[in-house]
Design a protein around this motif. Sequence first.
Motif, PDB file in Angstrom:
ATOM      1  N   ASN A  54       0.882  -1.341   0.458  1.00  0.00           N
ATOM      2  CA  ASN A  54       0.007   0.116  -0.133  1.00  0.00           C
ATOM      3  C   ASN A  54       1.042   1.280  -0.104  1.00  0.00           C
ATOM      4  O   ASN A  54       0.220   2.302   0.039  1.00  0.00           O
ATOM      5  CB  ASN A  54      -0.677  -0.123   1.210  1.00  0.00           C
ATOM      6  CG  ASN A  54      -2.110   0.835   0.896  1.00  0.00           C
ATOM      7  OD1 ASN A  54      -2.787   0.842  -0.901  1.00  0.00           O
ATOM      8  ND2 ASN A  54      -2.556   1.976   1.941  1.00  0.00           N
ATOM      9  N   ASN A  65      -4.983  -2.863  -1.374  1.00  0.00           N
ATOM     10  CA  ASN A  65      -4.105  -3.753  -0.801  1.00  0.00           C
ATOM     11  C   ASN A  65      -4.881  -5.119  -0.530  1.00  0.00           C
ATOM     12  O   ASN A  65      -6.000  -4.985  -0.026  1.00  0.00           O
ATOM     13  CB  ASN A  65      -3.986  -2.510   0.940  1.00  0.00           C
ATOM     14  CG  ASN A  65      -3.069  -3.164   1.510  1.00  0.00           C
ATOM     15  OD1 ASN A  65      -1.267  -2.946   0.397  1.00  0.00           O
ATOM     16  ND2 ASN A  65      -2.526  -3.131   2.722  1.00  0.00           N
ATOM     17  N   GLN A  68      -0.704  -5.884  -3.507  1.00  0.00           N
ATOM     18  CA  GLN A  68      -1.930  -5.271  -4.127  1.00  0.00           C
ATOM     19  C   GLN A  68      -2.092  -6.730  -4.942  1.00  0.00           C
ATOM     20  O   GLN A  68      -1.724  -7.465  -5.899  1.00  0.00           O
ATOM     21  CB  GLN A  68      -1.208  -4.346  -5.338  1.00  0.00           C
ATOM     22  CG  GLN A  68      -0.549  -3.118  -4.831  1.00  0.00           C
ATOM     23  CD  GLN A  68      -1.780  -2.883  -3.743  1.00  0.00           C
ATOM     24  OE1 GLN A  68      -2.693  -1.975  -4.208  1.00  0.00           O
ATOM     25  NE2 GLN A  68      -1.357  -2.033  -2.555  1.00  0.00           N
TER      26      GLN A  68
END
Length: 182
Positions: A6, A25, A34
Amino acid sequence: MWPLDNVFYDASPYGRDGINNGSVNAGGVIMDGQDFENADKTDHIDVGKFNVSGNELTISSWVNLELGAPGDGQIFAKATGTQNPLHHYAFSTRKVGANYKLRFRIIAGGSLSVIQSAGGITPSTWYYASAVYDGSDMMVYINGVHSGSLSKSGDIIEEDTVSPYIGNNPGSDVSPFDGILE
């Protein structure tokens, strides 16, 4: 080097911070990663325009494909279009029959070469995937195990008008990765 927890800063000394476009996230192996979705085909992280000069390149990532992922999902790509001759370099997943393989493409020494892993990867399973070009060979590794190589030499093509993307094909959004990258 981009940690995908993130925060999309470049952990190398080059300062090529990434800009997230749609990925969210998700839990990873070491940290968070991700989650890139195939649904809208636009998820990617733009890491800014730069060249890889010389004749060495390594691309690696923790990879976890989603069940039902499409046939060609870009892990990391620098390209000006979707066809092979337009990929300066790309590391992706590729569906071959019912199996998924890793594919590495690079233009070096004035020509494009493509290699596909001998071993496969299974959706919903974490793999450490690597593509390596050392100036004399292209190699693919799955969990640190050599899974294919191809003789190749020459300098990597330089093109500073396009940004490499994590999770998709630059400028076309037709080859999104569907799953989690870390």
